[in-house]
Design a protein around this motif. Sequence first.
Motif, PDB file in Angstrom:
ATOM      1  N   SER A 101       0.831  -1.207   0.000  1.00 22.35           N
ATOM      2  CA  SER A 101       0.000   0.000   0.000  1.00 22.35           C
ATOM      3  C   SER A 101       0.863   1.252   0.000  1.00 22.35           C
ATOM      4  CB  SER A 101      -0.914   0.025   1.229  1.00 22.35           C
ATOM      5  OG  SER A 101      -1.629   1.245   1.310  1.00 22.35           O
ATOM      6  N   ALA A 102       0.432   2.217  -0.785  1.00 24.71           N
ATOM      7  CA  ALA A 102       1.053   3.536  -0.759  1.00 24.71           C
ATOM      8  C   ALA A 102       0.124   4.523  -0.053  1.00 24.71           C
ATOM      9  CB  ALA A 102       1.374   4.015  -2.175  1.00 24.71           C
ATOM     10  N   GLY A 103      -0.648   4.010   0.894  1.00 21.18           N
ATOM     11  CA  GLY A 103      -1.534   4.853   1.700  1.00 21.18           C
ATOM     12  C   GLY A 103      -0.848   5.235   2.999  1.00 21.18           C
ATOM     13  N   GLY A 104      -1.599   5.204   4.085  1.00 14.72           N
ATOM     14  CA  GLY A 104      -1.019   5.549   5.383  1.00 14.72           C
ATOM     15  C   GLY A 104      -0.475   6.962   5.412  1.00 14.72           C
ATOM     16  N   TYR A 105       0.795   7.088   5.841  1.00 16.36           N
ATOM     17  CA  TYR A 105       1.450   8.398   5.917  1.00 16.36           C
ATOM     18  C   TYR A 105       2.325   8.660   4.689  1.00 16.36           C
ATOM     19  CZ  TYR A 105       0.338   8.402  10.969  1.00 16.36           C
ATOM     20  OH  TYR A 105      -0.297   8.395  12.190  1.00 16.36           O
ATOM     21  N   SER A 106       2.012   8.060   3.569  1.00 19.38           N
ATOM     22  CA  SER A 106       2.895   8.147   2.407  1.00 19.38           C
ATOM     23  C   SER A 106       3.060   9.570   1.876  1.00 19.38           C
ATOM     24  CB  SER A 106       2.378   7.251   1.282  1.00 19.38           C
ATOM     25  OG  SER A 106       1.101   7.672   0.837  1.00 19.38           O
TER      26      SER A 106
ATOM     27  N   PRO B   2      15.886  -9.485  -2.969  1.00 19.75           N
ATOM     28  CA  PRO B   2      16.299 -10.853  -3.315  1.00 19.75           C
ATOM     29  C   PRO B   2      15.895 -11.300  -4.711  1.00 19.75           C
ATOM     30  CG  PRO B   2      15.396 -10.783  -1.090  1.00 19.75           C
ATOM     31  CD  PRO B   2      15.124  -9.452  -1.707  1.00 19.75           C
ATOM     32  N   TYR B   3      14.902 -10.649  -5.321  1.00 21.58           N
ATOM     33  CA  TYR B   3      14.452 -11.044  -6.661  1.00 21.58           C
ATOM     34  C   TYR B   3      15.340 -10.483  -7.769  1.00 21.58           C
ATOM     35  CZ  TYR B   3      10.177 -12.528  -4.308  1.00 21.58           C
ATOM     36  OH  TYR B   3       9.275 -13.156  -3.476  1.00 21.58           O
ATOM     37  N   ASN B   4      16.209  -9.551  -7.413  1.00 28.82           N
ATOM     38  CA  ASN B   4      17.139  -8.968  -8.393  1.00 28.82           C
ATOM     39  C   ASN B   4      16.406  -8.403  -9.617  1.00 28.82           C
ATOM     40  OD1 ASN B   4      19.735  -8.251  -9.241  1.00 28.82           O
ATOM     41  ND2 ASN B   4      19.982 -10.125 -10.439  1.00 28.82           N
ATOM     42  N   GLY B   5      15.277  -7.754  -9.377  1.00 29.66           N
ATOM     43  CA  GLY B   5      14.539  -7.088 -10.449  1.00 29.66           C
ATOM     44  C   GLY B   5      13.451  -7.920 -11.083  1.00 29.66           C
ATOM     45  N   ASP B   6      13.478  -9.244 -10.905  1.00 27.02           N
ATOM     46  CA  ASP B   6      12.471 -10.113 -11.509  1.00 27.02           C
ATOM     47  C   ASP B   6      11.253 -10.218 -10.598  1.00 27.02           C
ATOM     48  OD1 ASP B   6      13.839 -10.702 -13.879  1.00 27.02           O
ATOM     49  OD2 ASP B   6      15.054 -12.213 -12.860  1.00 27.02           O
ATOM     50  N   VAL B   7      10.564  -9.126 -10.421  1.00 29.60           N
ATOM     51  CA  VAL B   7       9.385  -9.058  -9.572  1.00 29.60           C
ATOM     52  C   VAL B   7       8.535  -7.886 -10.034  1.00 29.60           C
ATOM     53  CG1 VAL B   7      10.499  -7.538  -7.864  1.00 29.60           C
ATOM     54  CG2 VAL B   7       8.621  -9.034  -7.148  1.00 29.60           C
ATOM     55  N   GLN B   8       7.234  -7.997  -9.832  1.00 35.14           N
ATOM     56  CA  GLN B   8       6.324  -6.911 -10.235  1.00 35.14           C
ATOM     57  C   GLN B   8       5.614  -6.369  -9.007  1.00 35.14           C
ATOM     58  OE1 GLN B   8       3.192  -7.848 -13.175  1.00 35.14           O
ATOM     59  NE2 GLN B   8       3.691  -5.883 -14.097  1.00 35.14           N
ATOM     60  N   PHE B   9       5.466  -5.028  -8.947  1.00 36.96           N
ATOM     61  CA  PHE B   9       4.825  -4.385  -7.811  1.00 36.96           C
ATOM     62  C   PHE B   9       3.348  -4.149  -8.105  1.00 36.96           C
ATOM     63  CE2 PHE B   9       9.222  -2.360  -7.100  1.00 36.96           C
ATOM     64  CZ  PHE B   9       9.631  -3.469  -6.368  1.00 36.96           C
ATOM     65  N   LEU B  10       2.504  -4.537  -7.163  1.00 34.42           N
ATOM     66  CA  LEU B  10       1.071  -4.257  -7.211  1.00 34.42           C
ATOM     67  C   LEU B  10       0.785  -3.264  -6.091  1.00 34.42           C
ATOM     68  CD1 LEU B  10      -0.243  -7.925  -7.596  1.00 34.42           C
ATOM     69  CD2 LEU B  10       0.538  -6.348  -9.375  1.00 34.42           C
ATOM     70  N   ILE B  11       0.338  -2.074  -6.456  1.00 34.49           N
ATOM     71  CA  ILE B  11       0.192  -1.000  -5.478  1.00 34.49           C
ATOM     72  C   ILE B  11      -1.278  -0.731  -5.216  1.00 34.49           C
ATOM     73  CG2 ILE B  11       0.835   1.359  -4.884  1.00 34.49           C
ATOM     74  CD1 ILE B  11       3.083   1.191  -6.909  1.00 34.49           C
ATOM     75  N   THR B  12      -1.665  -0.822  -3.948  1.00 35.73           N
ATOM     76  CA  THR B  12      -3.025  -0.465  -3.549  1.00 35.73           C
ATOM     77  C   THR B  12      -2.994   0.931  -2.940  1.00 35.73           C
ATOM     78  OG1 THR B  12      -4.875  -1.066  -2.099  1.00 35.73           O
ATOM     79  CG2 THR B  12      -2.684  -1.733  -1.381  1.00 35.73           C
ATOM     80  N   ILE B  13      -4.002   1.710  -3.236  1.00 33.66           N
ATOM     81  CA  ILE B  13      -4.017   3.142  -2.900  1.00 33.66           C
ATOM     82  C   ILE B  13      -2.749   3.789  -3.463  1.00 33.66           C
ATOM     83  CG2 ILE B  13      -4.504   4.850  -1.115  1.00 33.66           C
ATOM     84  CD1 ILE B  13      -5.437   2.748   0.726  1.00 33.66           C
ATOM     85  N   GLY B  14      -2.468   3.484  -4.717  1.00 30.31           N
ATOM     86  CA  GLY B  14      -1.266   4.008  -5.350  1.00 30.31           C
ATOM     87  C   GLY B  14      -1.520   5.344  -6.020  1.00 30.31           C
ATOM     88  N   LEU B  15      -1.325   6.423  -5.272  1.00 23.37           N
ATOM     89  CA  LEU B  15      -1.539   7.754  -5.832  1.00 23.37           C
ATOM     90  C   LEU B  15      -0.507   8.026  -6.923  1.00 23.37           C
ATOM     91  CD1 LEU B  15      -2.190   9.763  -2.539  1.00 23.37           C
ATOM     92  CD2 LEU B  15      -3.872   8.764  -4.106  1.00 23.37           C
ATOM     93  N   THR B  16      -0.970   8.619  -7.992  1.00 24.56           N
ATOM     94  CA  THR B  16      -0.103   8.888  -9.139  1.00 24.56           C
ATOM     95  C   THR B  16       1.102   9.732  -8.743  1.00 24.56           C
ATOM     96  OG1 THR B  16      -2.020   8.786 -10.604  1.00 24.56           O
ATOM     97  CG2 THR B  16      -0.042   9.816 -11.476  1.00 24.56           C
ATOM     98  N   ALA B  17       0.881  10.729  -7.877  1.00 24.88           N
ATOM     99  CA  ALA B  17       1.974  11.609  -7.465  1.00 24.88           C
ATOM    100  C   ALA B  17       3.048  10.833  -6.713  1.00 24.88           C
ATOM    101  CB  ALA B  17       1.428  12.736  -6.588  1.00 24.88           C
ATOM    102  N   TRP B  18       2.633   9.904  -5.861  1.00 20.51           N
ATOM    103  CA  TRP B  18       3.613   9.118  -5.099  1.00 20.51           C
ATOM    104  C   TRP B  18       4.400   8.204  -6.030  1.00 20.51           C
ATOM    105  CZ3 TRP B  18       5.300   4.282  -4.055  1.00 20.51           C
ATOM    106  CH2 TRP B  18       6.104   4.115  -2.930  1.00 20.51           C
ATOM    107  N   ILE B  19       3.706   7.535  -6.936  1.00 17.18           N
ATOM    108  CA  ILE B  19       4.379   6.630  -7.870  1.00 17.18           C
ATOM    109  C   ILE B  19       5.362   7.395  -8.741  1.00 17.18           C
ATOM    110  CG2 ILE B  19       4.016   5.075  -9.830  1.00 17.18           C
ATOM    111  CD1 ILE B  19       1.331   4.309  -8.586  1.00 17.18           C
ATOM    112  N   SER B  20       4.957   8.582  -9.185  1.00 18.44           N
ATOM    113  CA  SER B  20       5.837   9.398 -10.020  1.00 18.44           C
ATOM    114  C   SER B  20       7.056   9.871  -9.233  1.00 18.44           C
ATOM    115  CB  SER B  20       5.061  10.602 -10.561  1.00 18.44           C
ATOM    116  OG  SER B  20       5.899  11.444 -11.307  1.00 18.44           O
ATOM    117  N   LYS B  21       6.853  10.204  -7.956  1.00 25.54           N
ATOM    118  CA  LYS B  21       7.941  10.717  -7.131  1.00 25.54           C
ATOM    119  C   LYS B  21       9.036   9.676  -6.939  1.00 25.54           C
ATOM    120  CE  LYS B  21       8.785  12.780  -2.557  1.00 25.54           C
ATOM    121  NZ  LYS B  21       8.153  13.275  -1.295  1.00 25.54           N
ATOM    122  N   PHE B  22       8.644   8.420  -6.785  1.00 19.97           N
ATOM    123  CA  PHE B  22       9.628   7.367  -6.499  1.00 19.97           C
ATOM    124  C   PHE B  22       9.781   6.370  -7.646  1.00 19.97           C
ATOM    125  CE2 PHE B  22       8.213   8.812  -2.263  1.00 19.97           C
ATOM    126  CZ  PHE B  22       9.445   9.143  -1.718  1.00 19.97           C
TER     127      PHE B  22
END
Length: 570
Positions: A279-284, A304-324
């Motif tokens: 989650s990118a909610g809380g105090y993000s 540990p996945y060395n890049g071979d992993v996909q992130f699923l973001i809940t409450i993923g605000l566009t501004a937060w995703i863009s920032k990081f």
Amino acid sequence: MKYQTLLARSFSKHEQKKLGYWALLACLFIALSFFINFKPFMGPLSVLNLRLSTGEDEKLHLFDDTDSSLQIAKETINSTSIVNDTGSSHEEAEIMSSALTVNDTDSSHGESEIRDTEIIVNNATSRSQEVVFKESLAQNMETNDSSNPPQFVNEKDTSMVNNTNSSLPEATVFEDASAGTKNSTVEPPLCTFMGRSDFCEIKGDIRIDGNSYTVFIVSSEIDILAAENTSWCIRPYARKGDQAAMGGVREWTVKLVAGASHILPQCTQNHSVPAILFSAGGYSGNHFHSFADIIVPLFFTSRPYNGDVQFLITIGLTAWISKFKTLMKALSRYPPISIDYRQDIHCYDSMTVGLIRRTSKELSIDPSNSPYSMKDFRQFLRSSYSLKRTMAIKIGNGSRKRPRLVIISRKRSRAFTNVGEIVSMAKRLGFRVVVAEPDADVSGFAKIINSCDVMMGVHGAGLTNMVFLPEKAVLVQVIPIGGTEWLSKTYFEEPAKDMNIRYLDYKIRVEESTLIHQYPHDHVVLRDPSEIWKQGWSAVQSIYLSKQNVTLDVNRFRPTLVKALELLHQ
């Protein structure tokens, strides 16, 4: 001949034939009555209607509706062999190991031993019925972490009683029970409940429904009945215990579901790499908490996945995703997915729900229980943002190198009101001075911080940027009035030491706070901040963090910067 003579005298030939027919019908009726009354003991076992109930003691109890079959089951419960009944004879069966281990905790005695018997019936066709008896032994598990739940049921053996004309192989039983699943083997989810985070590590046929916030794990009916739990609720944000933060985090359900269940969604997108749902909610929205609650735990979980992993973001605000986005690209080769409210069903073979945070310390990684440390994390940041400096300047005797000081500027609150005076004093001491305010351009600001040897600022999220300082740099935290010393120590002093950053602080006097212009000199706000703390965090925040700015007494503060110079000589 005698009996035939008597019949001939008493009955005519036609009547004798009629009497024979009636005798035959009577014999058939008696035989039919015999088989009807004794059928449960001669024919195949009736199907058991099992109901699984879970009480407060979390022990499994089974109830059935077929008395005759239950009686047979009780007589057979200690059997560990497969019995093939052909209807006329019993053959010896091959022995199959069977035991199911269940961990349970008795609150009054510390340990208990409970034996439950589970009876599972698989009636796949009219030609074959299989009754699976599983005898489970529940033993207490000793643990050092009271927050950890009992371990999940680990199925070791299964004993079967076959009452068929031809016995089915064991593989066929599990294949039928898990029809419609993507994988032949499904591991039960390993869910861990810690002080700061809850997370589930899952392998198998995993289907994610963003509309219902549910992670479905396709499993066999046998595995579902064997499991101590079949669903778990996870808030995938690493600040467990903070009600205000967790209130802004959506709860997800991890659920075991049979392959033939009508609630099981069908995959629309299959992925070949593992996934991490967080989650990118809380105090993000706060820069410090973005790092402490999300970025650092995400690094720990995904590295540990060395890049071979996909992130699923809940409450993923566009501004937060863009920032990081730079950091997420460095941790994953695949674009992140905002999973909420999606109509499509994403399917994976492996995933983690939640972020792993194994320490209660802020902005930290405990290397004693991890292959990583904050040194590794800061090296990751330098690599991701192309930061050049690893070590701060070391001033030697007669050296002409001038250390670089960055002053963290703030506009809304806890700002320096006399920045000009501070800059002039620092330059006289020999610093090159930069005044900078953090913004959404994390990459650009990281380069500014990395170019400096000393960073100073009033307690606040802006000091989080110390993560970009070179090693052996110096952090100077200015602590405002209001009893926030423990916050300053927890959020910045202790993390700085874990990052190999030298730490200094400067506690202002009441005269250096702008609150003296808002309250009388004898007001409780200035005289005794502890009384305000008794009113709760909201009162503290609204006064000492939101209304206060700082006018540094540069002469009183000067020795602190001199000490910073001395540290750079070491």
